[in-house]
Write an enzyme that holds these catalytic residues in place. Sequence first.
Site, PDB file in Angstrom:
ATOM      1  NE  ARG A  84       1.079  57.275  74.289  1.00 37.04           N
ATOM      2  CZ  ARG A  84       1.702  57.347  73.121  1.00 37.04           C
ATOM      3  NH1 ARG A  84       1.303  56.600  72.107  1.00 37.04           N
ATOM      4  NH2 ARG A  84       2.729  58.156  72.946  1.00 37.04           N
ATOM      5  CD  GLU A 130       7.622  56.119  72.530  1.00 33.75           C
ATOM      6  OE1 GLU A 130       6.752  56.802  73.090  1.00 33.75           O
ATOM      7  OE2 GLU A 130       8.219  56.493  71.506  1.00 33.75           O
ATOM      8  CB  CYS A 144       4.659  54.753  90.039  1.00 29.42           C
ATOM      9  SG  CYS A 144       3.213  54.741  91.116  1.00 29.42           S
ATOM     10  CD  GLU A 161       6.828  54.619  67.673  1.00 33.00           C
ATOM     11  OE1 GLU A 161       6.660  55.848  67.790  1.00 33.00           O
ATOM     12  OE2 GLU A 161       6.395  53.800  68.485  1.00 33.00           O
ATOM     13  CG  PHE A 202      -4.475  67.112  63.065  1.00 30.34           C
ATOM     14  CD1 PHE A 202      -4.879  67.378  61.765  1.00 30.34           C
ATOM     15  CD2 PHE A 202      -5.372  67.347  64.099  1.00 30.34           C
ATOM     16  CE1 PHE A 202      -6.145  67.877  61.497  1.00 30.34           C
ATOM     17  CE2 PHE A 202      -6.644  67.844  63.842  1.00 30.34           C
ATOM     18  CZ  PHE A 202      -7.033  68.110  62.544  1.00 30.34           C
ATOM     19  CG  HIS A 203       1.875  61.537  64.280  1.00 35.18           C
ATOM     20  ND1 HIS A 203       2.642  60.909  63.319  1.00 35.18           N
ATOM     21  CD2 HIS A 203       2.683  61.739  65.345  1.00 35.18           C
ATOM     22  CE1 HIS A 203       3.874  60.750  63.812  1.00 35.18           C
ATOM     23  NE2 HIS A 203       3.930  61.240  65.035  1.00 35.18           N
TER      24      HIS A 203
HETATM   25  C1  GLA Z   1       5.576  57.546  70.180  1.00 30.13           C
HETATM   26  C2  GLA Z   1       4.662  56.370  70.371  1.00 30.13           C
HETATM   27  C3  GLA Z   1       3.698  56.204  69.257  1.00 30.13           C
HETATM   28  C4  GLA Z   1       3.155  57.521  68.790  1.00 30.13           C
HETATM   29  C5  GLA Z   1       4.294  58.414  68.395  1.00 30.13           C
HETATM   30  C6  GLA Z   1       3.842  59.752  67.860  1.00 30.13           C
HETATM   31  O1  GLA Z   1       6.765  57.273  69.597  1.00 30.13           O
HETATM   32  O2  GLA Z   1       5.338  55.162  70.584  1.00 30.13           O
HETATM   33  O3  GLA Z   1       2.639  55.374  69.727  1.00 30.13           O
HETATM   34  O4  GLA Z   1       2.422  58.105  69.816  1.00 30.13           O
HETATM   35  O5  GLA Z   1       5.064  58.651  69.543  1.00 30.13           O
HETATM   36  O6  GLA Z   1       4.931  60.540  67.454  1.00 30.13           O
END
Ligand code: GLA
Length: 686
Positions: free
Chosen positions: A115, A154, A159, A307, A357-358
């Site tokens: 990603r 995020e 680049c 998050e 596994f998160h």
């Molecule tokens: C970031 C991303 C999420 C996920 C979490 C995992 O904060 O924004 O998509 O990948 O990490 O901890």
Amino acid sequence: MHRTGQPLLTHRIAYGGDYNPEQWSPDIWREDIELMTHAGVNLVTLGVFSWACLEPRPGEYDFAWLDEVMNLLHAAGICVDLATPTASPPPWMGRLHPDTLARNADGTTMHWGSRNHFSPASQTYRDHSERIVTRLVERYAGHPAVVMWHVGNEYGQMCYSDESAERFRAWLVKRYGTLEAINEAWGTAFWSQRYSTIDEIIPPRTAPYLINPGLNLDFRRYSSDLMLECFLEQRDIIRQADPQAVVTTNFMGFFAPVNYQHWAPHLDVIADDIYPDPSDPDSWHTTAMTHTLMRSLARGKPWMIMEQAITAVNWRAHNVPKPLHQTRRETLSAIARGARGVCFFQWRASTAGSERFHSAMVPHQGPTSATHQAIRALGSELDTLSTVLENAAPLATPQRVALVFDWESWWATQEPALPTNRLDARDILADWHTALLRLGVTSDIVAPTDPLGEYAAVVVPNLYQASPQALANLRDCVERSDHLVPLIVGPFTAVADHHGHIHRGGFPVPLADLTGTHGNDWVPLEAGVNIDMAGAQYAVADFAEHITVTSDLTTTIAHFTDDAPHDLAGHPAITHNAGTNTWYCAARLSPDALTHLLRAALPSSTRLPAEPPHGVDVVSAPTHLAVINHTNEHQRIALADITTDQQNLFCAMTGAPVEDSLTLPPYDATILVAAPAVSETKELNA
Ligand code: GLA
């Protein structure tokens, strides 16, 4: 910002998480929504990584599934923070348009298959983003479930491609006007680096040896601005369709590549992603500091945790699970520091993909798991807190202290080839913030050009590189104040100007008249050097300065002990100029020593009646008083030690009155509020 019930973030705490329904079948969607309802979830972030589902082939769109999910959520009264899916372009984009792929400093292309592989400098990427965001907005602006828009995810991409080089040159011309000014700012007389035409300027790509620090600094400024441009392009598309839309994106705490101090004014809600390391017993310090940063960036706008992990993450080498009591303490630390939303990554644990596994709010083991039960308990606790905080009577609070932190100067301390690489401005800030936490002092983390007038003290842990505006602002708060607000300055400050050029003379040159000192040498150290402050000895961490006192009004508060090397013995380590109330710290000190210094330097108006016990976080705010026990022991706290306003306090979670003292079990936390006047109490209890 509400479509259903009370407005989230302003009047109700938002609670929920990232929801990725594209990974699940429609029967699971229904189960999810039912579980969300039971857990008190009122907000989900939807569609962060859904571009490939929404536009499976270029120009071919499929919104039917999202329509259905949005309608199901709305029917259940769950609000949506709708994401633009631009953080992860579909594979077709990279295949058809390789110019959309980012390149790193050594020219390696970032491919799809993961990603965040896009280049923020790519016009093709930005055109495609504009198209998908326009479609999304045409379809969902005004949808009754949507309360907030979440642009990308995020931001953090840099680049070094040719297209980025072109944009970088345009950015430089806009900033400096002429090539001559760029050469001057970067000091290119050094090492034959002088540019003869603008086209010779390239990003700081992999090179044989140290890269020009001015080039590095400007490339960081440019990269942060470039990402901001991407954010603003999408924000404006949303705003055009819905001028009332609330638009945000998720920050990542002290994430260096993006200058959040520049970005924050452009967001309607400050949202943060935070993943403290459960193996670090002191992580609560940095968590508190990060929450403080977010509250400060928000400047009165709402802020929220977008998050966090309920237990383990999957991306460290060894993923120690976070205890559930830690998640609760971190959540309450955020609420105590003004957060009005607490969300998780993610709602349901993925069974495939890199994050299988998160941890998640619904783990693989299902809703009967302890994890999901904790999510329900937290949801219910936050629901109660929402109502109580909304109705609480105001409390008397100590005055705040400004902790000055400058993103650009932080970058400059991360440059190689300084006297030491152990002067990272964020780490130094953390030492001072920890000292303030120990004293129970509430601080704001502000930029050096922010207004400082309302603060009872201004602390500058490190400002290596200071612009003329920053210096004028700091001087102003000393020179203009009639009651001499203390200015407390840490080491290696005002060493360079905003181009990174070193001031000639005794440091800190532009502030030396305020400190009444003359700096002679910077002295990076190994362990074993101590200072003596009023008979107490403290170890110096990594770095000292050899200084002498130049003003009759300046006294030595601490000195290096007699066994100190490099001619430091007996020389001042901390000074105080009584004429300007400026304190100067000529060494990098531990939080222990800084606590001692701050006890002496801070006005009593900033302090709680007594210092909290070690490991206990006390946060005093106008609506509440939070006490968080980060230790594995019971803690008994006398109310008279933490507030001057002890009338009618009760526990916001249980409603129990608190008189005289409270006892917190290990790892427990509470939030106290004052009962409103009798007529309002009725409504509260209704
Ligand atoms: C970031 C991303 C999420 C996920 C979490 C995992 O904060 O924004 O998509 O990948 O990490 O901890």
